[in-house]
Design a protein around this motif. Structure first.
Motif, mmCIF file in Angstrom:
data_model
loop_
_atom_site.group_PDB
_atom_site.id
_atom_site.type_symbol
_atom_site.label_atom_id
_atom_site.label_comp_id
_atom_site.label_asym_id
_atom_site.label_seq_id
_atom_site.Cartn_x
_atom_site.Cartn_y
_atom_site.Cartn_z
ATOM 1 N N LEU A 323 0.827 -1.201 0.000
ATOM 2 C CA LEU A 323 0.000 0.000 0.000
ATOM 3 C C LEU A 323 0.866 1.257 0.000
ATOM 4 O O LEU A 323 0.492 2.281 -0.577
ATOM 5 C CB LEU A 323 -0.929 0.003 1.215
ATOM 6 C CG LEU A 323 -2.067 -1.031 1.186
ATOM 7 C CD1 LEU A 323 -2.903 -0.924 2.454
ATOM 8 C CD2 LEU A 323 -2.934 -0.836 -0.045
ATOM 9 N N GLN A 324 2.015 1.167 0.659
ATOM 10 C CA GLN A 324 2.938 2.295 0.704
ATOM 11 C C GLN A 324 4.205 1.929 -0.075
ATOM 12 O O GLN A 324 4.663 0.788 -0.030
ATOM 13 C CB GLN A 324 3.313 2.647 2.153
ATOM 14 C CG GLN A 324 2.125 3.054 3.006
ATOM 15 C CD GLN A 324 1.476 4.337 2.498
ATOM 16 O OE1 GLN A 324 2.150 5.206 1.948
ATOM 17 N NE2 GLN A 324 0.164 4.458 2.687
ATOM 18 N N PRO A 325 4.757 2.870 -0.829
ATOM 19 C CA PRO A 325 5.963 2.559 -1.612
ATOM 20 C C PRO A 325 7.149 2.244 -0.704
ATOM 21 O O PRO A 325 7.245 2.723 0.417
ATOM 22 C CB PRO A 325 6.196 3.838 -2.410
ATOM 23 C CG PRO A 325 5.542 4.914 -1.604
ATOM 24 C CD PRO A 325 4.344 4.285 -0.960
ATOM 25 N N THR A 326 8.034 1.401 -1.209
ATOM 26 C CA THR A 326 9.278 1.078 -0.510
ATOM 27 C C THR A 326 10.440 1.401 -1.454
ATOM 28 O O THR A 326 10.237 1.836 -2.583
ATOM 29 C CB THR A 326 9.323 -0.419 -0.137
ATOM 30 O OG1 THR A 326 9.359 -1.189 -1.346
ATOM 31 C CG2 THR A 326 8.098 -0.818 0.668
ATOM 32 N N SER A 330 7.100 0.304 -6.089
ATOM 33 C CA SER A 330 6.092 1.359 -6.043
ATOM 34 C C SER A 330 4.894 0.854 -5.270
ATOM 35 O O SER A 330 4.743 -0.341 -4.996
ATOM 36 C CB SER A 330 5.666 1.743 -7.466
ATOM 37 O OG SER A 330 6.762 2.200 -8.224
ATOM 38 N N SER A 331 3.984 1.757 -4.911
ATOM 39 C CA SER A 331 2.799 1.350 -4.175
ATOM 40 C C SER A 331 1.763 0.762 -5.128
ATOM 41 O O SER A 331 1.804 0.972 -6.351
ATOM 42 C CB SER A 331 2.191 2.534 -3.438
ATOM 43 O OG SER A 331 1.560 3.419 -4.349
ATOM 44 N N ALA A 332 0.814 0.036 -4.584
ATOM 45 C CA ALA A 332 -0.275 -0.527 -5.376
ATOM 46 C C ALA A 332 -1.069 0.591 -6.053
ATOM 47 O O ALA A 332 -1.544 0.435 -7.183
ATOM 48 C CB ALA A 332 -1.185 -1.376 -4.479
ATOM 49 N N PHE A 333 -1.212 1.717 -5.379
ATOM 50 C CA PHE A 333 -1.955 2.844 -5.961
ATOM 51 C C PHE A 333 -1.232 3.384 -7.199
ATOM 52 O O PHE A 333 -1.865 3.677 -8.223
ATOM 53 C CB PHE A 333 -2.123 3.955 -4.917
ATOM 54 C CG PHE A 333 -3.044 3.595 -3.803
ATOM 55 C CD1 PHE A 333 -4.421 3.751 -3.946
ATOM 56 C CD2 PHE A 333 -2.557 3.093 -2.611
ATOM 57 C CE1 PHE A 333 -5.281 3.423 -2.912
ATOM 58 C CE2 PHE A 333 -3.401 2.770 -1.572
ATOM 59 C CZ PHE A 333 -4.777 2.922 -1.722
ATOM 60 N N ALA A 338 -0.974 3.437 -13.183
ATOM 61 C CA ALA A 338 -0.180 3.187 -14.383
ATOM 62 C C ALA A 338 -0.821 2.156 -15.300
ATOM 63 O O ALA A 338 -0.300 1.886 -16.384
ATOM 64 C CB ALA A 338 1.222 2.733 -13.995
ATOM 65 N N GLY A 339 -1.951 1.568 -14.856
ATOM 66 C CA GLY A 339 -2.667 0.631 -15.723
ATOM 67 C C GLY A 339 -2.642 -0.811 -15.278
ATOM 68 O O GLY A 339 -3.282 -1.661 -15.910
#
Length: 378
Positions: A323-326, A330-333, A338-339
């Motif tokens: 859920l949060q970027p690491t 990248s994050s799921a959002f 991005a598609g």
């Protein structure tokens, strides 16, 4: 021979410097294309379009606002109704078998065209559509006959439909910048294709008007997923006059020639539609008159040999996005924006959503190449 090969290689290398655009690619002419037939047992549909240069796009421009009439040899006349996009229909013209009719067209520019008179033929019923497994796939055959020995010439088209499944079953979708449970199934879909080849047959060399086990279409068991779940073939049969048969036979030879020096050289098949305003103008198409006979067959995967039919999703992979970027991901959002398409949630030990499994739209949403609306005949 070596000298000839050296010259040929030099020409090929030189051609890489400046691309050659042959005159036909940028020709100013746009010829009228007439596609359709006069139906002796239902609605008649005629589609009008224009030829175009190769680099102008894949879809020919439609001929709009034309006046289309069918005229009987007895002087009767009935208008077609424009449906849009170059399509014109005659819902029920009451065309009589054995009678002669012709098509008349006037374009919005005021140019007139007409076809030769054609006899409306009644098409015999299809006796059977059968299939036979072979080493590399499935061969379909059509059998028909005319007990009155009056047809002699036949043409077939087909429409194929098959069921298939996407690589992953998605429970979640990304809507309005949030993840929600999916409301429809995007794992099971159907796809349909029309025949593109020319299939014609004749019984003129036989004592009876019979076409037996004419090879129609071959479905590979290794290059598509058509045979993976369930497959349907709808065969359409048309009775032809000898003139129409000759046109389609010549067109078949012209389009399927391998182009060898020893093959018959390509030529322009002459249709039966002519310019009235300008008799020398080229018109593309052939108008025939007949009724249509259809037969549909289904093939289930369990009826076939134990082939390893591909799913067409062999290269699909999934990834788990937090859920949060690491630093690593990248994050799921971000990936959804991005598609990428979510598959389902990833839960922590305490049952909290901490991420989503995701993949490309092609691998998750089967609608990218078909439809999830089940056909009415399925």
């Amino acid at each position: 021979m070596r000298k000839y090969l050296s010259i040929l290689v030099s020409l090929l290398i030189g051609s890489c410097v400046d691309p050659y655009n042959p005159p036909e690619v940028t020709a100013p002419n746009t010829f009228l294309v007439v596609d359709g037939f006069l139906n002796g047992a239902g609605a008649s549909t005629i589609r009008l379009s224009r030829t175009q240069n190769l680099k102008e796009g894949a879809k020919p421009p439609a001929e709009l606002n034309a006046t289309v009439l069918v005229e009987g040899e007895n002087g009767s006349s009935q208008p077609f109704t424009e449906q849009g996009n170059g399509t014109y229909t005659l819902t029920d013209g009451g065309l009589q078998f054995g009678q002669k009719y012709r098509l008349r067209i006037r374009t919005a520019a005021g140019r007139d065209y007409e076809s030769d008179y054609v006899t409306i033929k009644q098409t015999p019923k299809i006796d059977s559509v059968t299939w036979q497994p072979q080493a590399e796939g499935l061969q379909f055959y059509v059998t028909t006959h005319d007990p009155n020995n009056q047809t002699k010439y036949y043409r077939w088209e087909y429409e194929e439909t098959w069921e298939y499944y996407s690589a992953f079953v998605s429970r979640v979708e990304y809507l309005n910048k949030t993840f929600v449970y999916r409301s429809e199934n995007v794992n099971t879909c159907w796809r349909s294709d029309q025949s593109t080849g020319i299939f014609v047959g004749s019984s003129t060399q036989l004592t009876q008007d019979v076409i037996s086990n004419f090879p129609l279409v071959f479905i590979s068991n290794s290059t598509s997923n058509r045979l993976k779940v369930r497959y349907s073939l709808l065969v359409k049969q048309y009775a032809l006059t000898d003139e129409a048969y000759e046109f389609w036979q010549n067109l078949k030879k012209n389009t399927e020639s391998l182009g060898s020096l020893f093959d018959p050289q390509p030529f322009q098949p002459l249709g039966n539609i002519h310019g009235v305003t300008d008799p020398g103008e080229t018109v593309v198409g052939y108008v025939s008159g007949y009724s249509v006979e259809e037969k549909r067959v289904f093939v289930q995967a369990y009826e076939l040999p134990s082939w390893r039919v591909p799913t067409m999703y062999e290269s699909c992979v999934e990834d788990t996005l937090p859920l949060q970027p690491t630093r690593e991901k990248s994050s799921a959002f971000e990936m959804a924006e991005a598609g990428f398409v979510p598959i389902d949630e990833v839960l922590s030990m305490s049952g909290q959503v901490i991420g989503y499994r995701m993949s490309t739209a092609y691998c998750v949403d089967c609608r990218t190449v078909g439809t999830n609306v089940k056909p009415s005949f399925w």
